[in-house]
Enzyme design. Structure first.
Site, PDB file in Angstrom:
ATOM      1  N   ASP A 112       0.998  -1.278   0.067  1.00 20.47           N
ATOM      2  CA  ASP A 112       0.007  -0.035   0.037  1.00 20.47           C
ATOM      3  C   ASP A 112       0.743   1.425  -0.044  1.00 20.47           C
ATOM      4  OD1 ASP A 112      -2.060  -1.506   0.075  1.00 20.47           O
ATOM      5  OD2 ASP A 112      -2.591  -1.605   2.427  1.00 20.47           O
ATOM      6  N   SER A 134      19.854   3.848 -21.354  1.00 20.88           N
ATOM      7  CA  SER A 134      21.228   4.082 -20.815  1.00 20.88           C
ATOM      8  C   SER A 134      21.387   4.519 -19.565  1.00 20.88           C
ATOM      9  CB  SER A 134      22.199   4.498 -22.033  1.00 20.88           C
ATOM     10  OG  SER A 134      22.096   3.918 -22.990  1.00 20.88           O
TER      11      SER A 134
END
Length: 787
Positions: A170, A535
């Site tokens: 949660d 990247s």
């Protein structure tokens, strides 16, 4: 501020666990990533020469004792990294709530000399642990009186140390940006939403989705943000009076705009402003009665707790597990029980009870109807999510929008990265809300030069958040050779500001455009860049859009490969990842997949290291874990190619293990964006747009925009704990232009972690950890990395 003492770096090899015993348990509701945390605690504990014990079935096992508390070895936690839930079990325990139960638990721990506990669970479990700690000396005295333990034991085991990690899907715990399991739960929700969207479009349906979160709307809110839901109901922010009609008006407006589906997300604990529950059934009946739309309810239920943990959760849990052991080694009777958590991408320690009290404050505020206060107490990240959702979900009527007469162009530059489209959608919609006219450039700078530019509207970007790749089209071409033509297009279309979403080329492109300002007035406008590349090699930002999705692709593939290897014993896989010269994907992928080694450009290696790795794997094959996984960044070394390493391992491992290789390639750039990338893209882009509006106001003089200072060409990046705008000119000194990477990269600090968890001797600088911080109301500008 740090004191002068802190200048000597602190190394973990100087911390010893000899003579200490650590018990690890998982308690409360399960969450994906708990196993990664257990694995890290066990391995780090054994690494520092402590004894480590599993406590099975949570507190119940601690009370029952016997073979519920067992000493474990390095191999005990092999192959659990990729498993959801918790392998040591979790139970709700009535007896631990009684003093008799805790007395029995204390006895069982003392029998084994365990005075260090690592508890992985929610706020209930952690509160219980704290109470146990406070009662500890009293419990021991009582045991001594009853003659169960001797006076010697009372002295020897006088103190109990406790460190907590929050495992809860949660994300309902204050003081932690992300709890273990939240990101994985979002993955499950988004997978379902993406699937439902395709069927809903076929039938023009409305779907009401109920997600978990009895007292916390985080999952509902973030998934609504990540899929562009039409409406969301959360406990912290009940809708105003008369919401029923308002919602139906919005839904029918969306239908009128040719939108074939509506998605409404309801948190299971959603309430209205009179604290009455709003159920998914109630919402469905409302839509059917008022609008007659074909409506279906889907309750996600326990699916959200299941499945394999995401890359984010594995890395989070592994970092927290290691940090928890460090905290236990450094704990004294005087230090309060603490929770280890992440703030931005930094590990922090917080007093456990401060966090629990703050978490309870939120609930109290909600019960008393102080909803704005509840949202504020949830923290900066939650508030940001809510504001961004409100900004992007519903278009204001044209009459209510300001008119600035500014034209802003958005373009994608570089290789495609998942999440680019979410960023474009967010830029377009926030731009329109700010009163600008938005233009989309097709195919990067090259398309710009060719005049491929058109106005783009609010509706044009609907449904873009979940799409992978780049819908606008993206090219690696730099602007330098097209300056004249681009300037023409800027003039023709009267473009007053540029937003570039892309990778290293986008950064180079902005440097070129700002250099061309002397010659072309057209480029004297505010320009901002939002980093998007798998990247993660852009200077000025710890994260870039697309890297998380790529990391999940790598992790999933490694999981499958490891599974194939467990069938054929004694096999080592060598996997090549993308990233140019940047080792982020290889390094973090190795951490998330539980690899034995990762070869990267940033950390030079030679034949001796390769040999050491082969010997290490040979040793490993003698244990019960008969498989190996090695990641190699594509450009880590021009001579030690993937083939070379494969052949070397094959030769050296003859008779001990055999080798296979796998080049992951372009699948790392594809795929639907992960929840993190959708959200990060959405939030960072909206912030960039606000900056553009501010700069346009500042630089508008005598009927035109003129900006030619360095601070009008910026990169918006995530730095440690904040989102910051940095002039690209200032980032030049931080950049290695030859290898297209930043000179300093934060994740290199995590390199030893992977080595420790793979049983290599290494040095690890832990100077950053150890200061106990306090739970503060976050300052206005802090934007946590946990998006």
């Amino acid at each position: 501020p740090r004191s002068a003492m802190d200048h000597q770096p602190k190394f973990f090899e100087n911390l010893s666990g000899t003579g200490k015993a650590i018990g690890v348990l998982t308690s409360g509701g399960d969450a994906q990533g708990m196993n990664a945390a257990v694995r890290a605690v066990v391995r780090m504990g054994i690494y520092v020469k402590a004894k480590v014990y599993f406590v099975y079935e949570g507190y119940q096992g601690m009370v029952d004792g016997g073979d519920n508390i067992v000493e474990v070895s390095w191999e005990s936690v092999s192959s659990i990294l990729q498993v959801g839930g918790t392998v040591i079990g979790s139970a709700r325990c009535k007896s631990f709530r009684t003093r008799e139960g805790r007395l029995q638990a204390a006895y069982n721990l003392v029998q084994r000399g365990i005075t260090n506990l690592c508890v992985i669970g929610g706020d209930g479990s952690l509160t219980g642990a704290n109470l146990f700690r406070e009662e500890w000396s009293g419990l021991l005295e009582e045991l001594a009186q009853k003659g169960k333990i001797d006076a010697e034991a009372v002295k020897k085991y006088a103190y109990l140390n406790i460190v907590g990690m929050v495992g809860s899907i949660d994300n309902d715990f204050c003081g932690t940006d992300m709890t273990i399991g939240t990101d994985s739960a979002l993955h499950r929700i988004i997978e379902v939403v993406d699937a439902i969207m395709t069927t809903a479009q076929s039938h023009q349906r409305t779907f009401v989705l109920e997600v978990m979160g009895r007292h916390c709307g985080y999952l509902a809110l973030v998934s609504a943000l990540a899929c562009g839901a039409d409406w969301v109901f959360i406990p912290e922010y009940p809708p105003e009076e008369g919401w029923e009609d308002l919602m139906c008006v919005k839904l029918s407006e969306n239908r009128a705009r040719k939108k074939r589906l509506n998605i409404i997300i309801v948190a299971e604990g959603a309430i209205d402003c009179h604290n009455k529950p709003i159920t998914s059934e109630k919402v469905k009946d409302l839509v059917v009665q008022q609008l007659g739309f074909d409506t279906r309810v889907t309750i996600l239920g326990h699916v959200q707790r299941g499945g394999t943990p995401s890359a984010f959760d594995r890395i989070l849990a592994s970092r927290m597990g290691v940090e928890a052991v460090l905290a236990l080694l450094e704990a004294t009777p005087a230090t309060p029980a603490c929770v280890v958590s992440l703030s931005g991408n930094q590990a922090v320690r917080l007093p456990l009870m401060e966090c629990v009290q703050m978490t309870q404050e939120v609930q109290k505020a909600m019960d008393e109807g102080r909803f704005l206060e509840a949202v504020r107490l949830r923290g900066r990240s939650f508030e940001n999510n809510l504001n961004t959702y409100k900004l992007l979900a519903h278009k204001k009527p044209d009459a209510e929008l300001p008119k600035t007469n500014f034209n802003v162009a958005v373009l994608n530059v570089g290789a495609p990265a998942a999440g680019m489209n979410a960023a474009v959608r967010s830029a377009v919609r926030s731009g329109i809300t700010e009163g600008h006219k938005m233009f989309a450039v097709i195919d990067g700078f090259e398309g710009f030069a060719r005049g491929k530019i058109k106005e783009i509207s609010w509706g044009d970007v609907g449904g873009w958040t979940g799409q992978g790749g780049s819908i606008l089209g993206t090219k690696r071409t730099l602007p330098a050779k097209y300056l004249e033509k681009i300037a023409d297009q800027m003039r023709t279309n009267n473009i007053n500001a540029l937003m570039v979403i892309g990778g290293f080329e986008a950064y180079l492109g902005l440097l070129e455009l700002s250099a061309a300002r002397e010659k072309y007035d057209e480029f004297c406008v505010p320009m901002v860049m939002v980093p998007a590349t798998v990247s993660n090699n852009v200077p000025g930002s710890d994260f870039s859009i697309g890297a998380d999705t790529a990391l999940n692709t790598i992790t999933d593939t490694c999981d499958r490969i490891k599974q194939s290897a467990s069938g054929t014993k004694r096999r080592v896989f060598i996997i090549e990842t993308m990233g140019g010269y940047c080792g982020y994907l290889a390094n973090m992928g190795a951490l998330a997949a539980g690899a034995d080694a990762a070869y990267i450009f940033e950390e030079q290696f030679d034949i001796r290291e390769l040999q050491a790795n082969v010997e290490h794997l040979t040793e490993k094959m003698k244990t019960s874990i008969q498989r190996g996984l090695v990641l190699r960044n594509e450009n880590c070394n021009e001579n030690y190619t993937t083939d070379f390493i494969y052949q070397l391992y094959s030769e050296e491992g003859k008779g001990v293990f055999d080798c296979r290789k796998n080049v992951l390639g372009h699948m790392q750039q594809g795929g639907a964006p992960s929840p993190f990338d959708r959200n990060f893209g959405t939030k960072i882009s909206a912030k960039a747009m606000q900056w553009i509006s501010k700069k346009l106001k500042e630089t508008y003089r005598k009927g035109k925009v003129f900006a030619n200072t360095d601070d009008s060409v910026c990169l918006l990046g995530m730095r440690r704990r904040n989102l910051v705008f940095q002039p690209v000119a200032e980032l030049k000194t931080e950049t290695d232009f030859v290898h297209r990477i930043p000179k300093e990269q934060w994740w290199l600090k995590l390199r030893p972690l992977m080595k420790i968890l793979a049983k290599y001797k290494t040095s690890y600088d832990v100077s950053d950890s150890g200061q106990l911080e306090h739970v503060a109301m976050l300052p206005k500008e802090a934007v946590p990395a946990a998006i």
